[in-house]
Write an enzyme that holds these catalytic residues in place. Structure first.
Site, PDB file in Angstrom:
ATOM      1  N   ASP A 113       0.862  -1.176   0.000  1.00  0.00           N
ATOM      2  CA  ASP A 113       0.000   0.000   0.000  1.00  0.00           C
ATOM      3  C   ASP A 113       0.905   1.235   0.000  1.00  0.00           C
ATOM      4  O   ASP A 113       2.129   1.136   0.140  1.00  0.00           O
ATOM      5  CB  ASP A 113      -0.971  -0.008   1.192  1.00  0.00           C
ATOM      6  CG  ASP A 113      -2.207   0.819   0.874  1.00  0.00           C
ATOM      7  OD1 ASP A 113      -2.163   1.617  -0.076  1.00  0.00           O
ATOM      8  OD2 ASP A 113      -3.229   0.685   1.579  1.00  0.00           O
TER       9      ASP A 113
HETATM   10  C1  BGC Z   1      -5.037   3.150   0.168  1.00  0.00           C
HETATM   11  C2  BGC Z   1      -5.205   2.141  -0.941  1.00  0.00           C
HETATM   12  C3  BGC Z   1      -5.112   2.823  -2.280  1.00  0.00           C
HETATM   13  C4  BGC Z   1      -3.775   3.531  -2.358  1.00  0.00           C
HETATM   14  C5  BGC Z   1      -3.528   4.211  -3.690  1.00  0.00           C
HETATM   15  C6  BGC Z   1      -3.795   4.007  -0.025  1.00  0.00           C
HETATM   16  O1  BGC Z   1      -3.731   5.049   0.883  1.00  0.00           O
HETATM   17  O2  BGC Z   1      -4.983   2.485   1.399  1.00  0.00           O
HETATM   18  O3  BGC Z   1      -6.421   1.469  -0.789  1.00  0.00           O
HETATM   19  O4  BGC Z   1      -5.254   1.897  -3.307  1.00  0.00           O
HETATM   20  O5  BGC Z   1      -3.714   4.508  -1.340  1.00  0.00           O
HETATM   21  O6  BGC Z   1      -4.281   5.335  -3.850  1.00  0.00           O
END
Ligand code: BGC
Length: 763
Positions: free
Chosen positions: A291
């Site tokens: 993530d």
């Molecule tokens: C979130 C993810 C997301 C990623 C990209 C993160 O902060 O937890 O779910 O896909 O950002 O935007």
């Protein structure tokens, strides 16, 4: 010495195989191409494939002077970036792709990722709302629309579906999830994956999906986002992992791990989850992306001392791609050249990423997803909006309908529509709205106006103001409180009207990532307004717009009709009007329990019995039972609950045998009758209880459901097959199996109201 080294290498390779490194890639021809490309790659180029960076600039314009952007730009050109996120439009993604394909030595195309969560520009209901439909078609078609739109705009990879099980409404990301139950979550997630990916990833109208967040992110302590997770292996295996296993089996192209730790190990560093389970036992062939920044956060967690150690721990544990932490960029070269990480480990990660690029057809035509003509036709097309409306009306849940106040007549009435949420063309678009155009949804008041005949008078006023300021990015939403200046207007309108449609709930930015709340009631002046309106008109229908389950006992007590309408997307107003006026008979069922108050959180139907459950009402009055002294244990509305404009009666529960062997199948059937005067759909739900286990079992677990449509007076026998697998679970040693003994079969229209009978499983 040399032979000792080769022996060590052999052992490493063998353990690698056992842990899912170098698992056989399913498509032989692709595997050959990948291997051939891999053999030409330098170490730096291999590492480049594992870097996922965000585009911080318009690719069609000059790169801003900012050193970070300049550096990323140069890195793409040199083959140092494998994937980008947040690069937008057909033209913008084409330019980004060009940088990689036309400048880097090997011309390897980029994955272009984006959070296409519940639509790209045509917005579907938030995923929690879609789950309330209990219909795979809703998920599948919605994801297909999203994939068609996103792919036309150059996106070839979505960070969806999110399949985190969530039991705590304080967590803002409940809106993104399919709810509290692993069976329903698996069912919806599979359909989302199928919708995004279709049968063939190389079809330019489909995109690669991503099962996230692996794992247990929804169990953040106290519902506070990014907080610690402490979860038992039984809960992990039986509650959290099933949708992920289903997605893996459905061939989801990628997994995203999660920000949280599990058993003291951040998910990025979890060999147990990624190597042993996902890539090992499940033989998963796709890749795992971290993530945002989370590989670097292993240092903050206190699990890695520095970048080098974070890089080492993440890659060896099975995190293949680094999203924006820039840890791989800054550690892997040193780790591989010093032989701390074996090249085979790196190669395995690169191979997985390249395989998806081949599967997507990017090597045949890297620009196949950047199609400006298709983009023009596809975005917000009539057909996409039609599907959005259909999905939206199926996601609505009727929570209360005293004296059949609903459906309303479209003819000759005076309807007061009250509440700033009813006038909003923006809130229904929800959180995680990708490229939705601000203020592009059909508002509730517009939907009502579109539906009624000319003689009907529709009036509208805001009544309250919920939030103000820059709603999207601020940490604490500025809830408007104490501004009751429009109350008198609202009261006047209510007085003059036959019926009031009062929109209450949450701004869409009250839920979503980073939007945890300790108060899940109705904020601002909403309740005050409701009480004022009730003084002048009792015929109030509340439409509740929200991204999580809310604590709304006051509504349940005072308001005759309540519709849960979530944040329903582009066609929200039309879909709500379809239900308000009976053009669509509501059929949704709650995918999460609605608590009576926040103090009950986490609350979920498939809980354990405990040693001192409250088994009869009298117990609740005594102290030494598992209860609250100021509230019942039960939720306000249970999981699986939802009414219809008609009524259904359940009878004649029967089972084909009272004793079943492990290789037998048992049929459980029930008669369902439409006892009302309208055609309606009912979701018939099957729950099982295993009374005694080698580890304690939940009081009930959803194991099947069927949606039936019945004409007035019509009755149907609905049958479920129960096999040994239905009765199996992950036990203390994590083996999956059943245990002989007594089981209950429960069938009904929600998790609390069922007919029940028992049978025995024998060896
Ligand atoms: C979130 C993810 C997301 C990623 C990209 C993160 O902060 O937890 O779910 O896909 O950002 O935007």
């Amino acid at each position: 010495m040399k032979s000792k080294r080769s022996l060590v290498l052999l052992v490493l390779i063998l353990t690698g195989y056992m842990n899912g490194i170098g698992a056989e890639i399913k498509n032989g021809r692709t595997a050959e191409k990948v291997d051939s490309l891999l053999s030409k790659m330098t170490l730096a180029e291999k590492i480049g494939q594992l870097n996922l960076y965000a585009g911080g600039w318009e690719f069609t314009g000059p790169v801003p002077a900012d050193a970070n952007n300049q550096q990323k730009y140069e890195m793409i050109k040199s083959g140092g970036v494998g994937a980008m996120l947040n690069v937008l439009t057909a033209d913008g993604t084409r330019e980004a792709q060009k940088l990689a394909v036309e400048n880097s030595r090997l011309g390897i195309p980029l994955l272009i990722g984006y959070d296409v969560i519940h639509g790209y520009q045509t917005m579907m209901p938030i995923p929690l709302g879609q789950a309330a439909s209990w219909e795979a078609e809703v998920a599948r078609q919605g994801a297909q629309v999203a994939a068609r739109e996103a792919s036309a705009s150059g996106v070839n990879w979505t960070f969806a579906p999110m399949m985190d099980i969530v039991r705590d409404a304080r967590w803002g990301r409940m809106m993104e999830s399919p709810g509290e139950d692993p069976y329903l979550a698996s069912y919806m997630s599979k359909a989302w994956v199928e919708g995004f990916q279709g049968g063939d990833l190389s079809n330019p109208e489909t995109i690669a999906a991503c099962a996230k967040h692996f794992a247990a992110y929804g169990f953040a302590e106290a519902g506070r986002d990014y907080n610690t997770v402490d979860i038992s292996m039984q809960t992990l295996y039986n509650m959290v992992l099933p949708p992920f296993k289903t997605a893996s089996d459905a061939g989801v192209a990628s997994f995203m791990n999660s920000f949280n730790e599990i058993g003291g190990v951040p998910a990025n560093g979890s060999e147990m989850l990624q190597r042993k389970l996902l890539k090992g036992e499940w033989n998963y062939q796709g890749f795992v992306v971290s993530d945002w920044g989370s590989i670097g956060e292993m240092i903050t967690h206190g699990y890695a001392a520095d970048t080098l150690e974070a890089g080492y721990k993440a890659l060896t544990a099975g995190s293949d791609m680094d999203m924006e932490a820039r840890v791989y960029e800054n550690s892997l070269e040193a780790l591989v050249t010093s032989e701390k990480i074996d090249m085979s480990v790196l190669d395995d990660a690169v191979r997985r990423v390249l395989t998806i690029k081949y599967d997507l057809g990017l090597f045949d035509d890297p620009y196949r997803y950047c199609d400006a003509d298709r983009e023009k036709k596809e975005l917000l097309s009539k057909e996409n909006l039609r599907i959005a409306r259909e999905a939206a009306r199926k996601s609505i849940v009727l929570l209360k309908n005293e004296n059949n106040l609903l459906p309303l007549s479209k003819k000759g009435q005076t309807i007061a529509v009250i509440g700033s949420l009813a006038g909003s063309k923006d809130v229904p678009l929800g959180s995680w709205r990708a490229q939705a155009i601000t203020n592009s949804a059909v508002s509730l008041v517009e939907g009502i106006q579109n539906a009624v005949d000319k003689k009907t008078q529709v009036t509208f006023t805001n009544g309250y103001n919920l939030t103000q300021g820059n709603r999207e990015f601020i940490r604490e939403l500025n809830i408007v409180e104490g501004d009751q200046s429009d109350f008198s207007n609202a009261i006047e309108l209510a007085k003059k009207s036959d019926v009031v449609v009062l929109a209450l709930g949450e701004d869409c930015w009250q839920s979503g990532e980073g939007r945890s709340q300790t108060d899940i009631g109705l904020k601002g002046d909403q309740m005050d307004l409701m009480y004022e309106l009730l003084k002048v008109n009792k015929n109030i229908v509340v439409t509740l717009m929200n991204g999580r389950s809310l604590a709304i006992p006051e509504l349940d007590e005072n308001i005759p009709a309540i519709l849960e309408v979530w944040h329903l997307g582009s066609e929200a107003g039309n879909a709500i009007a379809d239900v308000l006026f009976g053009d669509y008979n509501p059929s949704g069922k709650l995918p999460v329990s609605f608590p009576r108050n926040v103090g009950q959180c986490p609350i979920y139907y498939n809980h354990k019995n405990g040693g001192r459950p409250v088994t009869n009402p009298h117990d609740a009055g005594m102290v030494f039972w598992s209860h609250y002294t100021d509230s019942p244990n039960s939720p306000l509305y249970p999981f699986g609950y939802g009414l219809s404009y008609t009524s259904f009666e359940y009878s004649d529960l029967s089972i084909s045998t009272t004793e079943m062997g492990t290789s037998d199948r048992l049929t459980a059937s029930v008669k369902v009758k439409n006892t009302g005067d309208k055609t309606g759909q009912e979701t018939v739900q099957l729950y099982i209880r295993d009374y005694v286990g080698s580890v304690t079992r939940p009081v009930k677990e959803l194991k099947g459901f069927e949606k039936v449509q019945l004409e007035p007076g019509e009755e149907r026998v609905v049958k479920f097959t129960i096999s040994n697998e239905t009765l199996s679970y992950y036990r203390a040693d994590l083996s999956f199996g059943s245990e002989p003994g007594k089981f209950a079969v429960m069938i009904g229209g929600n998790s609390q109201k069922t007919l029940t009978t028992d049978f025995r499983l024998v060896d």
